[in-house]
Enzyme design. Structure first.
Site, PDB file in Angstrom:
ATOM      1  N   LYS A   1      -2.531   0.025 -24.884  1.00  0.00           N
ATOM      2  CA  LYS A   1      -2.948  -0.076 -26.296  1.00  0.00           C
ATOM      3  C   LYS A   1      -1.688  -0.102 -27.156  1.00  0.00           C
ATOM      4  O   LYS A   1      -0.889  -1.014 -27.020  1.00  0.00           O
ATOM      5  CB  LYS A   1      -3.907   1.061 -26.632  1.00  0.00           C
ATOM      6  CG  LYS A   1      -5.208   0.967 -25.798  1.00  0.00           C
ATOM      7  CD  LYS A   1      -6.252   1.961 -26.233  1.00  0.00           C
ATOM      8  CE  LYS A   1      -7.551   1.769 -25.472  1.00  0.00           C
ATOM      9  NZ  LYS A   1      -7.671   2.585 -24.258  1.00  0.00           N
TER      10      LYS A   1
ATOM     11  N   THR B   1      -3.974   5.666 -21.841  1.00  0.00           N
ATOM     12  CA  THR B   1      -3.861   4.330 -21.251  1.00  0.00           C
ATOM     13  C   THR B   1      -2.481   3.813 -21.627  1.00  0.00           C
ATOM     14  O   THR B   1      -1.811   4.348 -22.519  1.00  0.00           O
ATOM     15  CB  THR B   1      -4.930   3.365 -21.791  1.00  0.00           C
ATOM     16  OG1 THR B   1      -4.958   3.467 -23.211  1.00  0.00           O
ATOM     17  CG2 THR B   1      -6.300   3.680 -21.233  1.00  0.00           C
TER      18      THR B   1
ATOM     19  N   GLU C   1      -0.326   4.893  -0.527  1.00  0.00           N
ATOM     20  CA  GLU C   1      -1.033   6.165  -0.735  1.00  0.00           C
ATOM     21  C   GLU C   1      -0.058   7.337  -0.713  1.00  0.00           C
ATOM     22  O   GLU C   1       0.800   7.416   0.174  1.00  0.00           O
ATOM     23  CB  GLU C   1      -2.086   6.394   0.351  1.00  0.00           C
ATOM     24  CG  GLU C   1      -3.422   5.779   0.019  1.00  0.00           C
ATOM     25  CD  GLU C   1      -3.602   4.453   0.705  1.00  0.00           C
ATOM     26  OE1 GLU C   1      -2.578   3.802   0.998  1.00  0.00           O
ATOM     27  OE2 GLU C   1      -4.766   4.073   0.939  1.00  0.00           O
TER      28      GLU C   1
ATOM     29  N   ASP D   1      -6.621  13.084 -25.134  1.00  0.00           N
ATOM     30  CA  ASP D   1      -6.660  11.688 -24.692  1.00  0.00           C
ATOM     31  C   ASP D   1      -6.058  10.866 -25.824  1.00  0.00           C
ATOM     32  O   ASP D   1      -6.728  10.563 -26.824  1.00  0.00           O
ATOM     33  CB  ASP D   1      -8.109  11.284 -24.406  1.00  0.00           C
ATOM     34  CG  ASP D   1      -8.218   9.821 -23.968  1.00  0.00           C
ATOM     35  OD1 ASP D   1      -7.234   9.067 -24.126  1.00  0.00           O
ATOM     36  OD2 ASP D   1      -9.294   9.444 -23.469  1.00  0.00           O
TER      37      ASP D   1
ATOM     38  N   TYR E   1       0.861  -1.190   0.000  1.00  0.00           N
ATOM     39  CA  TYR E   1       0.000   0.000   0.000  1.00  0.00           C
ATOM     40  C   TYR E   1       0.889   1.230   0.000  1.00  0.00           C
ATOM     41  O   TYR E   1       1.815   1.314   0.801  1.00  0.00           O
ATOM     42  CB  TYR E   1      -0.891   0.018   1.253  1.00  0.00           C
ATOM     43  CG  TYR E   1      -2.341  -0.206   0.933  1.00  0.00           C
ATOM     44  CD1 TYR E   1      -2.991   0.625   0.022  1.00  0.00           C
ATOM     45  CD2 TYR E   1      -3.063  -1.228   1.524  1.00  0.00           C
ATOM     46  CE1 TYR E   1      -4.329   0.423  -0.289  1.00  0.00           C
ATOM     47  CE2 TYR E   1      -4.401  -1.437   1.215  1.00  0.00           C
ATOM     48  CZ  TYR E   1      -5.025  -0.603   0.301  1.00  0.00           C
ATOM     49  OH  TYR E   1      -6.338  -0.804   0.001  1.00  0.00           O
TER      50      TYR E   1
ATOM     51  N   ARG F   1      -2.409  -2.963 -18.371  1.00  0.00           N
ATOM     52  CA  ARG F   1      -3.544  -2.060 -18.200  1.00  0.00           C
ATOM     53  C   ARG F   1      -3.167  -0.986 -17.185  1.00  0.00           C
ATOM     54  O   ARG F   1      -2.547  -1.294 -16.177  1.00  0.00           O
ATOM     55  CB  ARG F   1      -4.745  -2.856 -17.670  1.00  0.00           C
ATOM     56  CG  ARG F   1      -5.571  -3.308 -18.775  1.00  0.00           C
ATOM     57  CD  ARG F   1      -6.438  -4.470 -18.572  1.00  0.00           C
ATOM     58  NE  ARG F   1      -6.533  -4.991 -19.906  1.00  0.00           N
ATOM     59  CZ  ARG F   1      -7.248  -4.412 -20.874  1.00  0.00           C
ATOM     60  NH1 ARG F   1      -7.977  -3.339 -20.635  1.00  0.00           N
ATOM     61  NH2 ARG F   1      -7.235  -4.906 -22.087  1.00  0.00           N
TER      62      ARG F   1
HETATM   63  N1  DSN Z   1     -12.466   0.271 -24.568  1.00  0.00           N
HETATM   64  C1  DSN Z   1     -11.451   1.072 -25.210  1.00  0.00           C
HETATM   65  C2  DSN Z   1     -11.389   0.802 -26.659  1.00  0.00           C
HETATM   66  O1  DSN Z   1     -11.637  -0.328 -27.026  1.00  0.00           O
HETATM   67  O2  DSN Z   1     -11.073   1.663 -27.456  1.00  0.00           O
HETATM   68  C3  DSN Z   1     -11.612   2.496 -24.931  1.00  0.00           C
HETATM   69  O3  DSN Z   1     -11.680   2.679 -23.550  1.00  0.00           O
END
Ligand code: DSN
Length: 429
Positions: free
Chosen positions: A224, A221, A52, A195, A50, A230
């Site tokens: 990707k 994120t 924080e 984003d 933990y 993730r």
């Molecule tokens: N779920 C993601 C996507 O597939 O693009 C976006 O958050």
């Protein structure tokens, strides 16, 4: 070994998932295949801790190594994206966007983002999401040609005067003109939030422009095109003030502290230290010269897939792609997105059904599918393999009820995947 003894039922399920990923093609554009090193860091002892707070400013003891892990991730993110501040704690993309709204807006204030049904994200103001329940949301569509219509976006912004504008999408196959968005945001004195979740790996790889210098805040994120675990990051420039108090003014100057305080304690509790460790590894991998070639190949593969599908008479939204994804209108072939997704699933190709701009169908059975190349490119596939994949997609989508054809095509996909194996040494049994 431990897993199969302790929980054989769960081990069996993970083994099935491993085999599914190994034997099939994941063409969902938001998915990728992490390296064994990232996987190892994600499954590490970091999950036990933990923490924080932030490095050097924690509420629990025992942080001597976690501080170093998080600092490493932060320094790597700053260097790679060329910003002065990085927060690597958001659990994923939606909480990252939520934290940015929490940092920059008061409840009820106005934000503007791309309409979900035209390719935007839930958190950019979609009607059922927090971003429209707790704020006043305005949505902009694409033009008829599938491209963002910057004149129209500027007109809506001047009329609506949002305090925050999102640029970014989940289903947009073209380059984002960040500079143009910055002009629009500047005109109405709105914060610009880029984003870049879908294209962050392409930006690092130099095959998509960066929003740095145009956007006030950048969210992404990490799982990707960036090919990490993730998770998510929030990037910005500015000065840090004393973390324990609200900054002396709520302004661009103190964005780093506004963001940090919004993530913790504003929104989240303890960061996921195993996830932070894996993000650090992914950022290290993305800093290697090979990653530039990877990003370039993602785009070459997507363009090649687009060319093949166009030659087979498929309708692509915007007529092609500049990035890692294609949005295909399958209704022109007498199909729906749902049927196309299911048919391709039956031959080992995973895509997702998706609405297309001006869709008249419901999101549960829309007119399109989204196809992406990050994952097949990670496996090492290039244009010659893309030609085989395009041929299979073409054949099965023209004959979705031909079971014998689908069996043959499934074998073609399995054989192709076997030539580009993933995690050859991994087993959960
Ligand atoms: N779920 C993601 C996507 O597939 O693009 C976006 O958050």
């Amino acid at each position: 070994m431990h897993l199969s003894k302790t929980d054989p039922e769960l081990a069996q399920l993970l083994q099935h998932e491993l085999i599914r990923e190994r034997d099939g093609l994941e063409l969902i554009p938001s998915e990728n295949i992490v390296s064994p090193a990232v996987l190892e860091a994600l499954g590490s002892v970091g999950t036990n801790k933990y923490s924080e707070g932030y490095p050097g400013k924690r509420y629990y003891g025992g942080q001597e190594f976690v501080d170093k892990i998080e600092s490493l991730a932060i320094e790597r993110a700053k260097k790679l994206f060329d910003v002065t501040h990085a927060n690597v704690q958001p659990y994923s993309g939606s909480p990252a966007n939520q934290a940015v709204c929490f940092a920059l807006l008061e409840p009820g204030e106005k934000l503007m983002g791309m309409h979900l049904l035209y390719g935007g994200h839930l958190t950019h103001g979609w009607k059922v999401n927090f971003s429209s329940k707790y704020y006043t949301a305005v949505q902009y569509p694409t033009g008829k040609d599938g491209y963002l219509d910057y004149d129209e976006i500027g007109r809506i912004a001047r009329e609506e005067k949002p305090k925050l504008i999102f640029i970014g999408a989940t289903a947009y196959p073209r380059i984002f003109d960040f500079a143009r968005f910055a002009e629009i945001a500047h005109d109405v004195d709105a914060y610009l939030v880029a984003d870049i979740s879908h294209v962050s790996g392409l930006i690092i790889g130099g095959v998509h422009p960066s929003p740095v210098g145009c956007a006030d805040v950048i969210t992404t994120t990490t799982h990707k095109t960036l090919r990490g675990p993730r998770g998510a990051m929030i990037l910005c420039n500015g000065e840090e003030s004393n973390f324990l108090k609200p900054p002396p003014e709520k302004s661009r100057r103190y964005l780093p502290t506004l963001i940090d305080r919004a993530v913790f304690p504003g929104l989240q509790g303890g960061p996921h230290d195993h996830q932070t460790a894996a993000i650090a590894v992914a950022l290290h991998e993305a800093a290697q010269p090979e990653f530039k070639e990877y990003a370039a190949q993602i785009v070459r593969n997507a363009k090649s897939l687009a060319d093949h599908l166009l030659s087979y008479g498929f309708t692509l939204i915007s007529g092609g792609t500049d990035n890692h994804m294609l949005l295909v209108d399958v209704t022109a072939k007498g199909l729906t997105g749902k049927i196309a997704e299911k048919t391709l699933d039956e031959v080992g190709i995973t895509v997702n059904k998706n609405t297309i701009p001006f869709d008249t169908r419901s999101p549960y059975d829309p007119s399109g599918i989204r196809i992406g190349t990050p994952s097949l490119t990670t496996r090492g596939m290039k244009e010659s393999e893309v030609a085989i994949i395009a041929d299979v997609i073409n054949r099965v989508l023209h004959h979705p009820d031909d079971d014998a054809l689908k069996r043959r095509c499934h074998q073609i996909i399995k054989d192709l995947c076997a030539q580009f194996p993933i995690y050859p040494d991994l087993s959960y049994l």
